[in-house]
Design a protein around this motif. Structure first.
Motif, PDB file in Angstrom:
ATOM      1  N   TYR A  40      60.115 -39.660  18.515  1.00  0.00           N
ATOM      2  CA  TYR A  40      59.920 -39.042  17.212  1.00  0.00           C
ATOM      3  C   TYR A  40      61.199 -38.323  16.799  1.00  0.00           C
ATOM      4  O   TYR A  40      62.116 -38.162  17.605  1.00  0.00           O
ATOM      5  N   GLU A  41      61.240 -37.877  15.550  1.00  0.00           N
ATOM      6  CA  GLU A  41      62.405 -37.167  15.044  1.00  0.00           C
ATOM      7  C   GLU A  41      62.027 -35.723  14.734  1.00  0.00           C
ATOM      8  O   GLU A  41      60.996 -35.461  14.115  1.00  0.00           O
ATOM      9  N   LYS A  42      62.861 -34.795  15.185  1.00  0.00           N
ATOM     10  CA  LYS A  42      62.641 -33.371  14.919  1.00  0.00           C
ATOM     11  C   LYS A  42      63.994 -32.737  14.635  1.00  0.00           C
ATOM     12  O   LYS A  42      64.927 -32.893  15.416  1.00  0.00           O
ATOM     13  N   ASP A  43      64.082 -32.045  13.517  1.00  0.00           N
ATOM     14  CA  ASP A  43      65.329 -31.383  13.097  1.00  0.00           C
ATOM     15  C   ASP A  43      66.490 -32.370  13.051  1.00  0.00           C
ATOM     16  O   ASP A  43      67.621 -32.038  13.449  1.00  0.00           O
ATOM     17  N   ARG A  93      63.944 -37.633  19.523  1.00  0.00           N
ATOM     18  CA  ARG A  93      63.419 -37.063  20.765  1.00  0.00           C
ATOM     19  C   ARG A  93      62.405 -38.012  21.373  1.00  0.00           C
ATOM     20  O   ARG A  93      61.850 -38.860  20.695  1.00  0.00           O
TER      21      ARG A  93
END
Length: 157
Positions: free
Chosen positions: A88-91, A95
């Motif tokens: 997934y993508e965070k900031d 990740r």
């Protein structure tokens, strides 16, 4: 999928399990564990914590209800399941999270005790664990099966 290997992890619950209900009315639960290895420094002989492995865990149905009713934050547990990976993508950063589709879970009795109470006899069978304390003594108290299901019962094959 068939043929996926099961892994077993010993760790501590980092929060209380979160029971949920699907739109179809089916129970499921999520919980997170952290497994932190102890590492010995060869020069000093001292022990320290290594890098923690964080795993999200999921279980479904009556099993989920038993987990939600039994396990609490801080309990040391043994979890066996199928390892999955989620990206997934965070900031703005990519990740990866590791998760377990739970097959089996129970409290570790290394530093605690537990009393097992069997659920009603069903096709899949069930049971719960209650009262995990920190006495360090393992109890050997098993409630007798109700309505059959004992070890002496005739096998169906």
């Amino acid at each position: 999928m068939a043929g996926e290997p099961l892994i077993t992890v010993v760790g501590n619950l980092v929060a209380d399990p979160e029971p949920r209900v699907s739109q179809a009315g089916k129970s499921w639960v999520t919980f997170r564990i952290a497994s932190t290895p102890r590492v010995r420094d060869r020069q000093s002989g001292d022990w320290s914590d290594g890098e923690a492995l964080w795993l999200g865990c999921r279980a479904y149905g009556e099993y989920a209800d038993n987990i939600a009713a039994t396990l609490t934050k801080g309990m040391r547990v043994i979890v066996q399941g199928r390892l999955t990976q989620q990206t997934y993508e965070k900031d703005g950063q990519q990740r990866t999270a590791l998760n377990l589709e739970v097959e089996e879970v129970g409290p570790s009795l290394r530093f605690a005790t537990a009393q097992v109470t069997r659920g009603q006899a069903r096709s899949g069978g069930s049971g719960g664990v209650s009262g995990a304390g920190a006495t360090g003594q393992a109890q050997n108290e098993w409630n007798a099966p109700q309505g059959g299901g004992g070890f002496d019962d005739e096998q169906p094959f």
